[in-house]
Design an enzyme around this catalytic site. Structure first.
Site, PDB file in Angstrom:
ATOM      1  CG  ASP A  20      11.575 -46.018  36.513  1.00  0.00           C
ATOM      2  OD1 ASP A  20      11.949 -44.933  36.398  1.00  0.00           O
ATOM      3  OD2 ASP A  20      12.577 -46.978  36.252  1.00  0.00           O
ATOM      4  N   GLY A  21       9.493 -44.520  34.766  1.00  0.00           N
ATOM      5  CA  GLY A  21       9.298 -44.624  33.143  1.00  0.00           C
ATOM      6  C   GLY A  21       8.575 -43.528  32.582  1.00  0.00           C
ATOM      7  CG  ASN A  22       6.315 -40.648  35.147  1.00  0.00           C
ATOM      8  OD1 ASN A  22       5.613 -41.440  34.754  1.00  0.00           O
ATOM      9  ND2 ASN A  22       6.844 -40.280  36.187  1.00  0.00           N
ATOM     10  NE  ARG A  23      13.730 -38.932  32.524  1.00  0.00           N
ATOM     11  CZ  ARG A  23      15.063 -38.926  32.970  1.00  0.00           C
ATOM     12  NH1 ARG A  23      15.882 -37.776  32.926  1.00  0.00           N
ATOM     13  NH2 ARG A  23      15.740 -39.917  33.785  1.00  0.00           N
ATOM     14  NE  ARG A  24      12.739 -45.538  30.915  1.00  0.00           N
ATOM     15  CZ  ARG A  24      12.944 -46.626  31.887  1.00  0.00           C
ATOM     16  NH1 ARG A  24      13.236 -47.748  31.493  1.00  0.00           N
ATOM     17  NH2 ARG A  24      12.730 -46.625  33.448  1.00  0.00           N
ATOM     18  CG  HIS A  38       8.267 -35.891  34.719  1.00  0.00           C
ATOM     19  ND1 HIS A  38       8.868 -36.794  35.221  1.00  0.00           N
ATOM     20  CD2 HIS A  38       9.460 -35.228  34.188  1.00  0.00           C
ATOM     21  CE1 HIS A  38       9.991 -37.057  35.116  1.00  0.00           C
ATOM     22  NE2 HIS A  38      10.424 -36.014  34.248  1.00  0.00           N
ATOM     23  CB  SER A  66      15.346 -40.135  44.605  1.00  0.00           C
ATOM     24  OG  SER A  66      16.004 -39.758  43.614  1.00  0.00           O
ATOM     25  CG  ASN A  69      15.788 -38.709  40.363  1.00  0.00           C
ATOM     26  OD1 ASN A  69      16.665 -39.072  40.051  1.00  0.00           O
ATOM     27  ND2 ASN A  69      14.555 -39.305  40.587  1.00  0.00           N
ATOM     28  NE  ARG A 183      12.402 -49.064  39.114  1.00  0.00           N
ATOM     29  CZ  ARG A 183      13.791 -48.421  39.581  1.00  0.00           C
ATOM     30  NH1 ARG A 183      14.225 -48.685  40.666  1.00  0.00           N
ATOM     31  NH2 ARG A 183      14.190 -47.424  38.950  1.00  0.00           N
ATOM     32  CB  SER A 191      16.003 -46.879  43.109  1.00  0.00           C
ATOM     33  OG  SER A 191      16.290 -47.647  41.786  1.00  0.00           O
TER      34      SER A 191
END
Length: 230
Positions: A20-24, A38, A66, A69, A183, A191
């Site tokens: 988690d957190g690729n975009r951030r 990504h 997911s 998504n 995570r 999730s």
């Protein structure tokens, strides 16, 4: 009572990773295009798997994408994710030096033909390898359980299946039970990450965004696991 195998091992036998957190990470690094995050995140999976292999961890399950998504994210972002599924991830995992046999869990009907074909080829090309990597792609945890029950009932000619028989019917390698779920990005929730398989897992939340998750961060997660199981 004698402790279970997972309680006595130095490391977990089966590690789950929610990437988690690729975009951030991309925004924090000054990239305006989230596709950069990504892409880097997809490539980073190879490093993580190398660390696991070096530690003797032979079973990994990774949450890639997911079903929710795919249905809810912007069309352009989903198209980029599907392109990574068709190119970067299969290319990384099918290299001759990789020890991982690829398994895919999820609703492939949600993917385009190119991604479905590439993932099927990755499964075929790695079928004789000893370590096992399950990729959650177009994945829904509840649907995973439903499909496992359906498959087990079909195999048993209608007889009610046992817990062990349902577990065996789920996608993935021979060891289904996940010992440790990591995570990234500081999130505390699972999730829907493999609810049946992770029922007894320890949960470790790392503050790092996935592309910045390091070998030292993995060591911290494993130390947490060892302390919890001591």
């Amino acid at each position: 009572m004698r402790p279970s195998t997972s309680e006595t091992r130095a490391h977990p036998r089966h590690v789950g990773i929610v990437m988690d957190g690729n975009r951030r990470w991309a925004r924090a690094a000054g990239h305006l295009d989230p596709r950069v995050g990504h892409r880097v995140g997809a490539e980073h999976l190879e490093r993580f798997l190398g660390w696991c292999a070096g530690l003797g961890i032979e079973h990994v399950t990774a949450y890639v994408l997911s079903a929710d998504n795919i249905r809810k994210r912007p069309e352009a972002e989903v198209a980029n994710l599907l392109d990574l599924l068709a190119t970067t991830i299969p290319r990384v995992l099918t290299r001759p030096d990789q020890p991982w046999r690829v398994h895919v869990s999820g609703d492939r009907s949600l993917l385009d033909e190119r991604a479905r074909r590439a993932l099927a080829e990755a499964e075929r090309a790695t079928a004789d390898r000893a370590s096992h990597l399950t990729l959650a792609i177009a994945y829904d945890g509840r649907q995973d359980i439903v499909e496992g029950i359906r498959r087990s009932v079909a195999l048993l000619d209608g007889r009610a299946p046992t817990v062990e028989e349902i577990t065996a019917a789920l996608p993935g390698g021979p060891v289904k039970e996940i010992d440790l779920v990591i995570r990234t990005s500081g999130e505390q929730r699972l999730s829907g990450f493999f609810p049946w398989q992770s029922v007894g897992a320890e949960i470790y939340s790392s503050e790092r965004f996935w592309p910045a998750f390091s070998e030292a961060d993995l060591a911290a997660a494993l130390a947490f696991y060892a302390d919890r199981r001591r």
